[in-house]
Design an enzyme around this catalytic site. Structure first.
Site, PDB file in Angstrom:
ATOM      1  N   SER A   1      49.261  28.531  32.348  1.00  0.00           N
ATOM      2  CA  SER A   1      47.924  27.949  32.295  1.00  0.00           C
ATOM      3  C   SER A   1      48.036  26.454  32.001  1.00  0.00           C
ATOM      4  O   SER A   1      49.123  25.936  31.743  1.00  0.00           O
ATOM      5  CB  SER A   1      47.120  28.622  31.185  1.00  0.00           C
ATOM      6  OG  SER A   1      47.706  28.324  29.918  1.00  0.00           O
TER       7      SER A   1
ATOM      8  N   ASP B   1      48.425  28.375  36.859  1.00  0.00           N
ATOM      9  CA  ASP B   1      47.315  29.291  36.629  1.00  0.00           C
ATOM     10  C   ASP B   1      46.094  28.556  36.069  1.00  0.00           C
ATOM     11  O   ASP B   1      46.213  27.702  35.190  1.00  0.00           O
ATOM     12  CB  ASP B   1      47.784  30.370  35.648  1.00  0.00           C
ATOM     13  CG  ASP B   1      46.899  31.594  35.635  1.00  0.00           C
ATOM     14  OD1 ASP B   1      46.185  31.825  36.624  1.00  0.00           O
ATOM     15  OD2 ASP B   1      46.945  32.336  34.631  1.00  0.00           O
ATOM     16  N   HIS B   2      44.922  28.888  36.570  1.00  0.00           N
ATOM     17  CA  HIS B   2      43.638  28.355  36.084  1.00  0.00           C
ATOM     18  C   HIS B   2      43.659  26.826  35.921  1.00  0.00           C
ATOM     19  O   HIS B   2      43.362  26.305  34.844  1.00  0.00           O
ATOM     20  CB  HIS B   2      43.247  29.011  34.765  1.00  0.00           C
ATOM     21  CG  HIS B   2      42.832  30.437  34.911  1.00  0.00           C
ATOM     22  ND1 HIS B   2      41.637  30.818  35.499  1.00  0.00           N
ATOM     23  CD2 HIS B   2      43.464  31.588  34.570  1.00  0.00           C
ATOM     24  CE1 HIS B   2      41.561  32.144  35.501  1.00  0.00           C
ATOM     25  NE2 HIS B   2      42.654  32.632  34.948  1.00  0.00           N
TER      26      HIS B   2
ATOM     27  N   GLU C   1      38.833  30.790  43.121  1.00  0.00           N
ATOM     28  CA  GLU C   1      38.131  31.772  42.300  1.00  0.00           C
ATOM     29  C   GLU C   1      36.631  31.562  42.400  1.00  0.00           C
ATOM     30  O   GLU C   1      36.147  30.434  42.454  1.00  0.00           O
ATOM     31  CB  GLU C   1      38.589  31.655  40.843  1.00  0.00           C
ATOM     32  CG  GLU C   1      37.969  32.681  39.910  1.00  0.00           C
ATOM     33  CD  GLU C   1      38.658  32.754  38.557  1.00  0.00           C
ATOM     34  OE1 GLU C   1      38.025  33.219  37.591  1.00  0.00           O
ATOM     35  OE2 GLU C   1      39.836  32.345  38.458  1.00  0.00           O
TER      36      GLU C   1
ATOM     37  N   GLY D   1      41.555  38.718  28.300  1.00  0.00           N
ATOM     38  CA  GLY D   1      41.794  39.233  26.963  1.00  0.00           C
ATOM     39  C   GLY D   1      41.560  40.728  26.870  1.00  0.00           C
ATOM     40  O   GLY D   1      41.376  41.430  27.874  1.00  0.00           O
TER      41      GLY D   1
ATOM     42  N   GLY E   1      42.858  39.219  34.283  1.00  0.00           N
ATOM     43  CA  GLY E   1      42.468  40.035  33.136  1.00  0.00           C
ATOM     44  C   GLY E   1      43.073  41.419  33.146  1.00  0.00           C
ATOM     45  O   GLY E   1      42.445  42.392  32.717  1.00  0.00           O
ATOM     46  N   GLY E   2      44.322  41.542  33.615  1.00  0.00           N
ATOM     47  CA  GLY E   2      44.954  42.850  33.749  1.00  0.00           C
ATOM     48  C   GLY E   2      45.370  43.507  32.447  1.00  0.00           C
ATOM     49  O   GLY E   2      45.817  44.654  32.459  1.00  0.00           O
TER      50      GLY E   2
ATOM     51  N   VAL F   1      48.664  39.331  34.065  1.00  0.00           N
ATOM     52  CA  VAL F   1      48.812  39.898  32.727  1.00  0.00           C
ATOM     53  C   VAL F   1      49.274  38.786  31.786  1.00  0.00           C
ATOM     54  O   VAL F   1      50.281  38.134  32.050  1.00  0.00           O
ATOM     55  CB  VAL F   1      49.838  41.046  32.707  1.00  0.00           C
ATOM     56  CG1 VAL F   1      49.990  41.602  31.291  1.00  0.00           C
ATOM     57  CG2 VAL F   1      49.439  42.154  33.679  1.00  0.00           C
TER      58      VAL F   1
ATOM     59  N   THR G   1      47.587  38.574  27.926  1.00  0.00           N
ATOM     60  CA  THR G   1      47.340  38.963  26.540  1.00  0.00           C
ATOM     61  C   THR G   1      48.285  40.063  26.071  1.00  0.00           C
ATOM     62  O   THR G   1      48.811  40.005  24.949  1.00  0.00           O
ATOM     63  CB  THR G   1      45.883  39.417  26.362  1.00  0.00           C
ATOM     64  OG1 THR G   1      45.001  38.398  26.855  1.00  0.00           O
ATOM     65  CG2 THR G   1      45.564  39.651  24.891  1.00  0.00           C
TER      66      THR G   1
END
Length: 286
Positions: A47, A79-80, A132, A181, A211-212, A233, A235
């Site tokens: 991120s 990412d993001h 996205e 999360g 958010g997997g 994945v 969190t």
């Protein structure tokens, strides 16, 4: 083999690649080790916060070193990326993949910025770009309260088609009931919405599920069957690594050499990665 080719194989054969976020070399190495053992591609995410900590050039150098060490396909994704400038910086640093996330902007501004990143990335060979659309709630941590996904948060299939047509993205991340999360309550994925979006998108565009960590296994299998080809994945890995490190510190209170403490955390994390790859159907794909 390029990332796009692997994702297309996953989509066509109804399995999904794992995308695992990292913030240290130790975490990146254990992902690559498990992927090598299970014969799975390794897709590593950083991120904006993670790559600020690691360093863009350092992250790319780690990828290059680990490719030589493990001799498997290893890709690193920005990412993001919350701005066009952030995404371009990752392109310039040598990332394999860019996730430009302007979902907080208006539809038109999202399209404009995402298309600009796609055009910029085309000057670098084989860079895959992800866009996205929708409002993905939460953040990569254990949530202290219930997160309610509202109907207006969800990605509309017709808008998804227009977005992909106007931007030219290689991958598309919808909001279909997923969150970042781990919430107090399990998410409820809208599998029919996944199917509808998949039906309207070009075959060349692969679907990504963020958010997997908090999604039950049965819902995950249904999402893959509906067309999801890449699952993020973060969190679950953070929880595993931190928990393993706490156990190591408690078991060895006098130990001050970090390289003697990290292996226990890595092994806890490795078990989670193995479970995810088996759930995604990503084993023996190389």
């Amino acid at each position: 083999m390029s990332l796009q080719e692997i994702l297309q194989r996953a989509y066509q054969d109804n399995w999904a690649t794992g995308h695992f976020n990292i913030s240290t070399l130790e975490q990146m190495r254990v992902i690559c080790r498990v992927c090598q053992e299970l014969k799975s591609p390794a897709i590593i995410g950083t991120s904006e916060g993670e790559r600020k900590y690691i360093g863009l050039l350092e992250a790319v150098a780690m990828r290059d070193a680990l490719r030589r060490e493990f001799n498997i396909p290893i890709f690193i994704n920005a990412d993001h990326s919350k701005s066009v400038e952030s995404a371009k910086a990752a392109v310039d640093a040598g990332y394999d993949s860019i996730h430009i996330d302007l979902s907080a902007e208006s539809f038109d501004d999202n399209v404009k910025g995402t298309a600009e990143v796609v055009e910029y990335a085309k000057h670098k060979s084989k860079i895959s770009v992800e866009g996205e659309l929708g409002y993905l709630r939460g953040e990569s941590k254990i949530q202290k309260e219930k997160i309610e996904v509202r109907p207006e948060d969800l990605t509309r299939p017709e808008e998804a088609r227009a977005f992909c047509h106007r931007t030219g993205v290689d991958r598309f991340a919808p909001v279909v009931g997923n969150i970042h999360g781990i919430s107090l309550e399990e998410p409820a994925l809208d599998i029919d919405r996944v199917k509808a979006i998949r039906h309207l998108l070009p075959e060349s565009v692969t679907l990504v599920l963020h958010g997997g960590s908090g999604i039950p296994a049965e819902q995950m299998r249904s999402a893959i069957k509906a067309g999801i080809a890449n699952i993020h994945v973060n969190t679950d890995l953070r929880v595993a690594f931190a928990g393993g490190l706490r156990e190591a510190l408690e078991a060895h209170p006098d130990e001050i050499a970090s390289y003697k403490l990290f292996p226990e955390a890595e092994e806890v994390m490795a078990k989670v990665i193995e479970q995810k790859l088996k759930l995604f159907g990503s084993v023996n794909r190389l």
